[in-house]
Design an enzyme around this catalytic site. Structure first.
Site, PDB file in Angstrom:
ATOM      1  N   ASN A 118     -56.663  64.403 -81.904  1.00 26.46           N
ATOM      2  CA  ASN A 118     -56.561  65.664 -82.654  1.00 26.46           C
ATOM      3  C   ASN A 118     -57.324  66.817 -82.005  1.00 26.46           C
ATOM      4  O   ASN A 118     -56.864  67.958 -82.038  1.00 26.46           O
ATOM      5  CB  ASN A 118     -56.976  65.455 -84.115  1.00 26.46           C
ATOM      6  CG  ASN A 118     -58.427  65.090 -84.269  1.00 26.46           C
ATOM      7  OD1 ASN A 118     -58.970  64.342 -83.461  1.00 26.46           O
ATOM      8  ND2 ASN A 118     -59.072  65.620 -85.272  1.00 26.46           N
ATOM      9  N   GLY A 130     -54.635  54.754 -71.374  1.00 23.32           N
ATOM     10  CA  GLY A 130     -53.802  53.663 -71.862  1.00 23.32           C
ATOM     11  C   GLY A 130     -53.842  53.545 -73.363  1.00 23.32           C
ATOM     12  O   GLY A 130     -54.515  54.320 -74.048  1.00 23.32           O
ATOM     13  N   GLY A 155     -54.438  51.993 -77.192  1.00 25.57           N
ATOM     14  CA  GLY A 155     -55.584  51.405 -77.883  1.00 25.57           C
ATOM     15  C   GLY A 155     -55.544  49.892 -77.818  1.00 25.57           C
ATOM     16  O   GLY A 155     -56.563  49.233 -77.574  1.00 25.57           O
ATOM     17  N   GLY A 206     -57.986  50.159 -74.879  1.00 21.74           N
ATOM     18  CA  GLY A 206     -59.096  50.320 -75.821  1.00 21.74           C
ATOM     19  C   GLY A 206     -59.722  48.980 -76.162  1.00 21.74           C
ATOM     20  O   GLY A 206     -60.952  48.823 -76.146  1.00 21.74           O
ATOM     21  N   GLU A 237     -67.156  57.238 -86.057  1.00 24.29           N
ATOM     22  CA  GLU A 237     -66.831  58.492 -86.762  1.00 24.29           C
ATOM     23  C   GLU A 237     -65.383  58.361 -87.209  1.00 24.29           C
ATOM     24  O   GLU A 237     -64.467  58.383 -86.381  1.00 24.29           O
ATOM     25  CB  GLU A 237     -66.981  59.688 -85.811  1.00 24.29           C
ATOM     26  CG  GLU A 237     -68.377  59.875 -85.239  1.00 24.29           C
ATOM     27  CD  GLU A 237     -69.391  60.334 -86.270  1.00 24.29           C
ATOM     28  OE1 GLU A 237     -68.974  60.771 -87.358  1.00 24.29           O
ATOM     29  OE2 GLU A 237     -70.597  60.230 -86.000  1.00 24.29           O
ATOM     30  N   CYS A 288     -60.484  66.062 -88.837  1.00 24.68           N
ATOM     31  CA  CYS A 288     -61.102  65.127 -89.794  1.00 24.68           C
ATOM     32  C   CYS A 288     -61.840  65.875 -90.892  1.00 24.68           C
ATOM     33  O   CYS A 288     -62.057  65.340 -91.967  1.00 24.68           O
ATOM     34  CB  CYS A 288     -62.057  64.207 -89.049  1.00 24.68           C
ATOM     35  SG  CYS A 288     -63.296  65.112 -88.107  1.00 24.68           S
ATOM     36  N   GLU A 331     -73.826  61.590 -84.909  1.00 26.63           N
ATOM     37  CA  GLU A 331     -73.757  62.209 -83.588  1.00 26.63           C
ATOM     38  C   GLU A 331     -74.377  63.597 -83.689  1.00 26.63           C
ATOM     39  O   GLU A 331     -74.684  64.065 -84.780  1.00 26.63           O
ATOM     40  CB  GLU A 331     -72.294  62.301 -83.135  1.00 26.63           C
ATOM     41  CG  GLU A 331     -71.659  60.938 -82.978  1.00 26.63           C
ATOM     42  CD  GLU A 331     -70.285  60.973 -82.335  1.00 26.63           C
ATOM     43  OE1 GLU A 331     -69.644  62.038 -82.337  1.00 26.63           O
ATOM     44  OE2 GLU A 331     -69.865  59.923 -81.830  1.00 26.63           O
TER      45      GLU A 331
HETATM   46  P1  NAP Z   1     -56.793  56.020 -84.038  1.00 32.30           P
HETATM   47  O1  NAP Z   1     -55.373  55.617 -84.091  1.00 32.30           O
HETATM   48  O2  NAP Z   1     -57.788  55.220 -84.778  1.00 32.30           O
HETATM   49  O3  NAP Z   1     -57.157  56.108 -82.491  1.00 32.30           O
HETATM   50  C1  NAP Z   1     -58.412  56.575 -82.022  1.00 32.30           C
HETATM   51  C2  NAP Z   1     -58.645  56.039 -80.632  1.00 32.30           C
HETATM   52  O4  NAP Z   1     -58.786  54.620 -80.712  1.00 32.30           O
HETATM   53  C3  NAP Z   1     -57.479  56.285 -79.673  1.00 32.30           C
HETATM   54  O5  NAP Z   1     -57.986  56.513 -78.385  1.00 32.30           O
HETATM   55  C4  NAP Z   1     -56.738  54.983 -79.746  1.00 32.30           C
HETATM   56  O6  NAP Z   1     -55.948  54.760 -78.621  1.00 32.30           O
HETATM   57  C5  NAP Z   1     -57.881  54.000 -79.820  1.00 32.30           C
HETATM   58  N1  NAP Z   1     -57.546  52.673 -80.349  1.00 32.30           N
HETATM   59  C6  NAP Z   1     -56.540  52.326 -81.177  1.00 32.30           C
HETATM   60  N2  NAP Z   1     -56.581  50.985 -81.427  1.00 32.30           N
HETATM   61  C7  NAP Z   1     -57.640  50.495 -80.742  1.00 32.30           C
HETATM   62  C8  NAP Z   1     -58.209  49.213 -80.592  1.00 32.30           C
HETATM   63  N3  NAP Z   1     -57.717  48.141 -81.211  1.00 32.30           N
HETATM   64  N4  NAP Z   1     -59.302  49.062 -79.802  1.00 32.30           N
HETATM   65  C9  NAP Z   1     -59.834  50.130 -79.188  1.00 32.30           C
HETATM   66  N5  NAP Z   1     -59.328  51.379 -79.274  1.00 32.30           N
HETATM   67  C10 NAP Z   1     -58.260  51.579 -80.061  1.00 32.30           C
HETATM   68  O7  NAP Z   1     -57.003  57.509 -84.541  1.00 32.30           O
HETATM   69  P2  NAP Z   1     -56.112  58.757 -84.176  1.00 32.30           P
HETATM   70  O8  NAP Z   1     -54.823  58.640 -84.916  1.00 32.30           O
HETATM   71  O9  NAP Z   1     -56.110  58.951 -82.698  1.00 32.30           O
HETATM   72  O10 NAP Z   1     -56.989  59.940 -84.787  1.00 32.30           O
HETATM   73  C11 NAP Z   1     -56.913  60.362 -86.091  1.00 32.30           C
HETATM   74  C12 NAP Z   1     -58.029  59.758 -86.930  1.00 32.30           C
HETATM   75  O11 NAP Z   1     -59.285  60.078 -86.362  1.00 32.30           O
HETATM   76  C13 NAP Z   1     -58.054  60.319 -88.339  1.00 32.30           C
HETATM   77  O12 NAP Z   1     -58.305  59.277 -89.245  1.00 32.30           O
HETATM   78  C14 NAP Z   1     -59.236  61.279 -88.309  1.00 32.30           C
HETATM   79  O13 NAP Z   1     -59.844  61.511 -89.554  1.00 32.30           O
HETATM   80  C15 NAP Z   1     -60.151  60.564 -87.385  1.00 32.30           C
HETATM   81  N6  NAP Z   1     -61.128  61.488 -86.824  1.00 32.30           N
HETATM   82  C16 NAP Z   1     -62.428  61.398 -87.234  1.00 32.30           C
HETATM   83  C17 NAP Z   1     -63.366  62.290 -86.742  1.00 32.30           C
HETATM   84  C18 NAP Z   1     -64.805  62.207 -87.170  1.00 32.30           C
HETATM   85  O14 NAP Z   1     -65.628  62.832 -86.512  1.00 32.30           O
HETATM   86  N7  NAP Z   1     -65.151  61.481 -88.219  1.00 32.30           N
HETATM   87  C19 NAP Z   1     -62.974  63.276 -85.832  1.00 32.30           C
HETATM   88  C20 NAP Z   1     -61.641  63.347 -85.441  1.00 32.30           C
HETATM   89  C21 NAP Z   1     -60.725  62.442 -85.938  1.00 32.30           C
HETATM   90  P3  NAP Z   1     -54.412  55.240 -78.573  1.00 32.30           P
HETATM   91  O15 NAP Z   1     -54.274  56.502 -79.315  1.00 32.30           O
HETATM   92  O16 NAP Z   1     -54.204  55.400 -77.140  1.00 32.30           O
HETATM   93  O17 NAP Z   1     -53.641  54.131 -79.189  1.00 32.30           O
END
Ligand code: NAP
Length: 486
Positions: free
Chosen positions: A156, A210, A212, A216, A254, A288, A467
């Site tokens: 995002n 790559g 997740g 990841g 986070e 977020c 953080e």
């Molecule tokens: P996500 O699907 O959880 O992915 C986040 C990161 O984790 C991506 O780089 C993803 O890789 C990777 N990932 C996915 N599965 C994994 C696994 N099993 N092992 C290791 N890494 C893995 O989240 P998103 O859809 O990208 O982002 C949106 C979410 O982030 C929302 O829920 C938002 O609220 C949250 N967010 C929180 C904050 C905060 O500061 N609290 C800030 C921004 C966003 P891929 O995308 O390459 O699959």
């Protein structure tokens, strides 16, 4: 980055100071969401590429951790300058990769990515540790880096959050293996180019591209990585915690939010209204910290609704390159479908869709892009799915409240606890509400004002750890007590 044999832009992993092809030869399609077309391919780096990156980081960490604070800070400052010198190019890349309005990337996110490096370059000069003296011994506490840290960041705010994690890890003396989201890999790869341009020693920062599931997961499981900082969804955070815990890794999580925006009748109405539009729909609601649950004191509910809906109906959705537009595309077709399906659920739960509620067709260049109209829904109770789970799109619900206690009760009745916004002229009430809201960050009469020295993070299902500022440097170091016995 370069063109492949078929003339497609190839986004490779950056390991030990060079860009490498994935060992398996596997590439993922990367889309421009505003036009709905593949425009590049990103490496789907297997575990063996992560091994290579960790090995490079391990080799580099010996020298990196022994640099003086000033030398490390100078490297970070050079990266910050490198980002600034390519700011326009980076903003355009971010806009293309994510669908976000160009003006948002250019005016806020890319400058902040540079600032992240500059800020931690300054902050490490102030790091200090304790000494405790006694008749039997002098204790000196060291704060030592882990060696190699892992970071995983979402799509995002791609470069903004990527650098928010990498900069303090490097500043504290760690080398890093960092994974951006496969949906928005481009600006992280450009940061790799900047590292080459500014002469960052090889292996200090490695960027593994790559998915997740593949890259990841390999990073989380790698025995050479002792600390991981993750930002992303709550479900992914739970998976990472389950995988990291039996390996005894230090973890900062986070995660998601369902943030309340509390509006009292005595607020500065015009300021509240303009800010509430932004806190609802900035970056298509994909921040977020967006206030996706608007809670309004009953006595001004109708006035608020009329004024807010007028703004929302006027909002322009379209080509993110066109500065006249308020909202760009959402990040992917799958995410667009997820948002639209959440709106269907809201309607099935009895919600009234007062604005939006549908995809938007944008004529011309973006006719096949993935856009969603800003959506406002009311008539839902607090316990329904729409008011409980994060949607992460341009969708807000509005509910009335009777008084401060009722507002606090509604605000806290979710599994999340990331941030909240309180609008009132009564500062005593603001303080009482802020103290009682379950959230890591509360803004009074404003939103998204960030001072990088302050702690940032969530409670409940919004995360673990803080953080920002000194908290970030503490996360990236481990304490060792050395006792000189008398
Ligand atoms: P996500 O699907 O959880 O992915 C986040 C990161 O984790 C991506 O780089 C993803 O890789 C990777 N990932 C996915 N599965 C994994 C696994 N099993 N092992 C290791 N890494 C893995 O989240 P998103 O859809 O990208 O982002 C949106 C979410 O982030 C929302 O829920 C938002 O609220 C949250 N967010 C929180 C904050 C905060 O500061 N609290 C800030 C921004 C966003 P891929 O995308 O390459 O699959």
């Amino acid at each position: 980055m370069s063109l492949g044999a078929d003339d497609t832009l190839k986004i490779r992993s950056f390991v030990d100071g060079e860009f490498i092809d994935p060992a398996t030869g596997q590439w993922l399609d990367n889309y421009d969401p505003a036009v709905g077309e593949v425009y590049s391919q990103v490496a789907n780096s297997p575990a063996s590429d992560v091994d290579r990156a960790v090995a490079a980081a391990t080799r580099a960490s010996r020298d990196w951790s022994r640099l003086s604070v000033e030398q490390r800070a100078n490297h970070l400052l050079r990266i910050a300058e490198g980002i600034r010198s390519r700011a326009d190019e980076l903003a355009r890349a971010e806009c293309r990769d994510s669908g976000k309005p160009l003006k948002l990337a250019r005016d806020l996110e890319i400058p902040r990515a540079a600032q992240n490096f500059g800020f931690f370059a300054g902050l490490i000069h102030g790091m200090s540790t304790a000494a405790h003296d006694s008749p039997v011994g002098l204790n000196v506490t060291l704060a030592q880096p882990f060696g190699v840290g892992g970071t995983i960041s979402p799509w995002n705010l791609p470069l903004y959050l990527f650098t928010w994690k990498v900069a303090p890890a490097l500043a504290a003396g760690n080398c890093v293996v960092a994974k951006p989201s496969e949906l928005t890999p481009l600006t992280a790869a450009m940061l790799g180019e900047i590292c080459i341009e500014v002469g960052l020693p090889h292996g200090v920062l490695n960027i593994v591209q790559g998915s997740g599931q593949v890259t990841g997961q390999a990073l989380v499981e790698h025995p050479g990585i002792r600390a991981i900082s993750f930002t992303g969804g709550t479900a992914t955070g739970a998976k990472i915690a389950a995988s990291a815990a039996p390996r005894f890794k230090k973890l900062s999580l986070e995660l998601g939010g369902k943030n309340p925006n509390l509006i009292f009748a005595d607020c500065d109405f015009d300021k509240m209204l303009a800010t509430t539009f932004r806190s609802s729909f900035q970056n298509q609601g994909q921040i977020c910290l967006c206030g996706s649950r608007i809670l309004v004191e009953s006595s001004i509910y109708d006035r608020f609704m009329a004024a807010f809906l007028m703004m929302v109906h006027k909002a322009k959705v379209g080509d993110p390159l066109d500065e006249a537009n308020d909202l760009g595309a959402v990040v992917s077709q799958a995410h667009q479908q997820k948002i639209l399906s959440a709106i269907d659920t809201a309607a099935a739960e009895g919600g009234r869709i007062l604005a939006g509620g549908h995809a938007v067709s944008v004529p011309g260049r973006c006719e096949r892009g993935w856009f969603v109209a800003p959506t406002v829904i009311d008539n839902l109770d607090q316990s329904c799915c729409t008011n409980q789970r994060e949607i992460f799109g341009p969708v807000v619900t509005v509910q009335p409240f009777r008084d401060a206690d009722h507002a606090i009760e509604l605000a806290n009745a979710v599994p999340y606890g990331l941030s909240a916004t309180v609008w009132t002229a009564n500062l005593n009430r603001a303080l009482r509400v802020a103290e009682n809201i379950e959230a890591g960050v509360v803004w009074v009469n404003g939103w998204l004002i960030r001072d990088l020295r302050t702690p940032f993070g969530g409670v409940k299902e919004s995360g673990v750890g803080r953080e920002g500022g000194i908290d970030a440097l503490e996360f990236w170091t481990q304490k060792k007590n050395v006792c000189f016995c008398r």
